[in-house]
Enzyme design. Structure first.
Site, PDB file in Angstrom:
ATOM      1  CG  ASP A  63      -2.019  -1.001   1.152  1.00 28.22           C
ATOM      2  OD1 ASP A  63      -2.282  -1.504   0.045  1.00 28.22           O
ATOM      3  OD2 ASP A  63      -2.620  -1.299   2.202  1.00 28.22           O
ATOM      4  CE  LYS A  64       0.425   8.378  -2.125  1.00 34.29           C
ATOM      5  NZ  LYS A  64      -0.539   9.342  -2.726  1.00 34.29           N
TER       6      LYS A  64
END
Length: 262
Positions: A63-64
Site C-alpha cells: 500500500d502507498k
C-alpha cells in the site's frame, strides 16, 4: 527523499534475478487513478541506473502508506515464478508496527476471515472481519491469519512484530484494529468501523509527539514490511532473505514512545 526521480536512492539489494527496494512511505507501488508517482513509473529509469538492459517487473505490491521490502524481478519469467510464490504462500513475510494500545495477550494468532471491499452502512468501502461460518457462503470472503508478538510497550502503545500467513487486502490493519482493538498508529481508515475520521490518539501519545487532537491526521501509518524470506531460492537450496531498515520517522516515533521491553 525529496524527489521520487531519485528512486535509485531506495535501491536495497541486487542479485542475479531480483532487485529489492526499500519503498518509502507515501510512494505508490503501481500506477492508478490520481497517482502521480509510483514504483512502476520509474522502473525503466531504475533498470538504466542499474545498467540492466532488460525490463524490471513488480512481483507484488505494498500500500502507498506502507514502507519496506518491495521485490522486483529481472524478466517476466522470474516475475511469474515469484508471483506464484506469493499466491501459494511459499515465502515468509514479516512486518513491524506501532499500535495504539497494547495487544492482549502479548502474543497470539488472529484467525478471522476478511470480507474485501465491503460497503458499510455509512457507504464506506473497507475490509471487514466476518465470522467463520460466512466464508463458505459469501463471495469476496477469505480466510485470513496473522501471527503477532509484542516486542516493546508502554502504557498506551506497543511495538509489534507481525507475520501474516495469508495476504488479504489490508489484512494487518483490519486484524489489529477490529480483531484485537489495537489499531496501527496513523491508521485513520481502520480506527473507526463506520466512519472516516482522524484516529483518536491518547493524550500521552499526543504529548510525546507534540500534537494537538485537531492535528492527529498528520500522523503517518506506522507499518513497515521489514523482512521477506524466499525458501529454497538458490540452486543449492539456500533461502533468499531481504530486509529493509525502518524509515526515519518510524525510528523517531519509537524513541519518542520511550518503550520498555517485556
Amino acid at each position: 527523499m525529496t524527489s521520487y526521480s531519485g528512486i535509485m536512492l531506495i535501491h536495497l539489494f541486487f542479485v542475479e534475478r531480483v532487485v529489492c527496494l526499500n519503498k518509502p512511505y507515501s510512494l505508490a507501488s503501481q500506477d492508478g487513478e490520481a497517482v502521480f508517482h509510483s514504483v512502476t513509473k520509474y522502473l525503466p529509469e531504475l533498470a538504466k541506473r542499474l545498467k540492466y538492459d532488460g525490463s524490471l517487473y513488480l512481483c507484488h505490491r505494498l500500500d502507498k502508506s506502507v514502507s519496506g521490502v518491495l521485490l522486483l524481478a529481472k524478466g517476466e519469467a522470474e516475475a511469474v515464478h515469484i508471483k506464484r510464490r506469493f499466491e501459494v504462500g511459499n515465502l515468509y513475510k514479516f512486518y513491524t508496527a506501532l499500535t495504539c494500545g497494547v495487544p492482549k495477550p502479548s502474543a497470539g494468532v488472529i484467525d478471522i476471515p476478511i470480507g474485501i471491499d465491503t460497503k458499510t452502512k455509512h457507504g464506506i468501502y473497507r475490509s471487514v472481519l466476518l465470522s467463520h461460518d460466512t466464508k463458505t457462503r459469501r463471495r469476496g470472503v477469505y480466510s485470513a491469519v496473522t501471527k503477532y508478538q509484542v516486542v516493546k510497550q508502554n502504557n498506551t502503545a506497543a511495538l509489534v512484530e507481525l507475520e501474516p500467513e495469508t495476504g488479504r487486502k489490508h489484512q494487518l490493519r483490519v486484524h489489529l484494529a477490529d480483531g484485537i482493538s489495537t489499531p496501527i498508529l496513523g491508521d485513520h481508515k481502520y480506527s473507526h468501523r463506520d466512519k472516516l475520521a482522524p484516529q483518536w490518539l491518547h493524550k500521552e501519545i499526543l504529548t510525546k509527539f507534540n500534537l494537538k487532537p485537531m492535528n492527529a491526521r498528520q500522523m503517518p501509518l506506522h507499518l513497515h514490511a521489514r523482512r521477506l524470506v524466499l525458501p529454497n531460492y538458490f540452486r543449492n537450496g539456500q533461502e533468499l532473505t531481504l530486509t529493509a531498515k525502518l524509515p526515519k520517522f518510524f525510528s523517531r516515533s519509537i524513541k519518542l514512545m520511550k518503550f520498555f521491553r517485556r
